[in-house]
Design a protein around this motif. Sequence first.
Motif, PDB file in Angstrom:
ATOM      1  N   ASP A 236      -6.345 -11.094  -2.042  1.00 47.18           N
ATOM      2  CA  ASP A 236      -5.762 -10.956  -0.864  1.00 47.18           C
ATOM      3  C   ASP A 236      -6.701 -12.662  -0.305  1.00 47.18           C
ATOM      4  OD1 ASP A 236      -4.152  -9.668  -0.653  1.00 47.18           O
ATOM      5  OD2 ASP A 236      -4.700  -7.788   0.217  1.00 47.18           O
ATOM      6  N   ASP A 237      -7.178 -12.792   0.265  1.00 47.70           N
ATOM      7  CA  ASP A 237      -7.713 -13.626   1.324  1.00 47.70           C
ATOM      8  C   ASP A 237      -8.891 -13.349   0.550  1.00 47.70           C
ATOM      9  OD1 ASP A 237      -5.508 -14.325   2.802  1.00 47.70           O
ATOM     10  OD2 ASP A 237      -6.224 -13.567   3.969  1.00 47.70           O
ATOM     11  N   ALA A 263      -7.951  -3.545   1.885  1.00 52.10           N
ATOM     12  CA  ALA A 263      -6.898  -3.844   1.213  1.00 52.10           C
ATOM     13  C   ALA A 263      -5.346  -3.783   1.359  1.00 52.10           C
ATOM     14  CB  ALA A 263      -7.104  -4.485  -0.155  1.00 52.10           C
ATOM     15  N   SER A 264      -4.420  -4.909   1.593  1.00 48.51           N
ATOM     16  CA  SER A 264      -3.343  -3.756   1.607  1.00 48.51           C
ATOM     17  C   SER A 264      -3.140  -3.568   0.479  1.00 48.51           C
ATOM     18  CB  SER A 264      -2.597  -5.866   1.892  1.00 48.51           C
ATOM     19  OG  SER A 264      -2.712  -6.371   0.296  1.00 48.51           O
ATOM     20  N   PRO A 267      -2.024  -5.907  -3.243  1.00 46.76           N
ATOM     21  CA  PRO A 267      -2.660  -7.212  -3.125  1.00 46.76           C
ATOM     22  C   PRO A 267      -2.573  -8.355  -3.728  1.00 46.76           C
ATOM     23  CG  PRO A 267      -3.855  -5.044  -3.851  1.00 46.76           C
ATOM     24  CD  PRO A 267      -3.368  -4.950  -3.494  1.00 46.76           C
ATOM     25  N   SER A 268      -2.322  -9.113  -3.394  1.00 44.45           N
ATOM     26  CA  SER A 268      -2.233 -10.669  -4.559  1.00 44.45           C
ATOM     27  C   SER A 268      -3.659 -10.809  -5.173  1.00 44.45           C
ATOM     28  CB  SER A 268      -1.973 -11.838  -3.288  1.00 44.45           C
ATOM     29  OG  SER A 268      -2.034 -12.900  -4.335  1.00 44.45           O
TER      30      SER A 268
END
Length: 506
Positions: A236-237, A263-264, A267-268
């Motif tokens: 993510d970021d 995290a989402s 997550p990316s």
Amino acid sequence: MLDSPTVSPWRTTVRKTRSCMEPPLSDRASETLGSASILRSSVRLRPESKWEGVAMKRGAWGVIAVVIALAGLGIFSVQRLEGSAPILVTDEKVVLGPKGWNLIIDLEDHDSGPRSLQVRLLDQSGSRSLAEKSFPGGSLAGGDSEASRQHFELHLDPADLRVPDGTATLVISARDWSWRDGFAGNRSELSIPVLVDTRPPQVALVSGLTYIKRGGSAAAVYRLGEATAQDGVRVDDIFYPGFPHPSGEEDLRVALFAVPVEASEQPSIRVVAVDSAGNEGQVRFPARVQQRIFQQSEIEIGEPFVERVATPLAHTAGLPEGDPAETFQGVNEILRGRNETTIREELAKAPLGDRRWTGAFRQLPGSAVMSRFAELRNYSLAGQPVSQARHYGFDLASTAHAPITAAAAGRVVFAEDLGIYGLCVLVDHGLGLSSLYAHLSEIDVEPGDDIEGGAILGHSGATGLAGGDHLHFAVLVGGTYVNPMEWWDPKWVRSHIDVRLKPPRS
């Protein structure tokens, strides 16, 4: 008539100058008349001599005035012919990437004042002017004294400039209002090397599909096509820096990373590399995130606990101390936030780039785990909710004042009081992996100490926001808390970490 009283004064005057040998009367009369004529002539000339003196004085003053004027002109000319060139201050080099470059130029000239500034670019296609600026002033008076310092900014965009990748040169020149160089002024010039780089670095994955739990850790291995300013894994970021691979193979890198509890849902996860020009190359990292459910717990606190434990912490931190609920909330949330910032700052100062640990971490001997990782604790006072915090790490119970040992080899980076954590020790194990030991009663190490696994760091206690003697133990990857249970598990460490730290197969 010669003896007439009307001429006696002149005669008296002559007599006073005659010699004792007087000539005959006729001669004397002739002499007297001649003298009177001469004296009359003298009387007529006296007014003319007075005006001549005035004229002479005026002429002298005129000469003096001319001399002064010439001297002033000479001084003025010397000042206007000063030979100090303008001072130019700017970047030593320029790297033009996709985001461009903000060129800042400071121009200063306190003698004649700045007159002009010019910026030119020399590249493979030739020379072109990028900017020109003139400053107020004139050849006679020079520049404006209030404008002796000038600040100039110019954004350079390679797309707008249509400059090809490679090297170029920025030529920055300035002139002042001096009379030097045929009234053109003193000149300064700077040549600034420019690197134009708009191509992202190449990233090639070496490690394959990875399974990772939320709140857990993993390792990514990859190759870089060129030297970079920064590389690692971005979840993510959140960025986790990469390090040289322990194999020593050139351009081979490894990054430990985590999937944070917060995290989402999906997550990316990407391996990224950024070069000195700001170009970013990235590739998606093949990972499957396994979800976890984190427990919640309800904790009732009393006013005696607030007064005995939280109030001293609030006082030291400059937080409210009056109302018990407000006092505990300030300590548990505001002070906790400050302490977490300190932990991340200390770990980021000078992370070890080599692996110091071997195998699995060791749990504190004879200890029992008395909490759950990342449980959400809800605190209440007199039956009313007052605060909430997620508890990262494990509370380990042992005997009072038990020796606290290092979970693995590493370097001590922090060893002092840390608010809610009390006496606290942070150990860097290399490659972005670290461990935390809190609530100690005493500390036996200092920052900078290189230690082996099992080394005594101090003794357990109840300092900070603690209700009794115990050890708060936590593991971090980068600045993210991860489940210590993974790092205590030899099988997990071998299959998820050690295999990624060995030399890759050809």
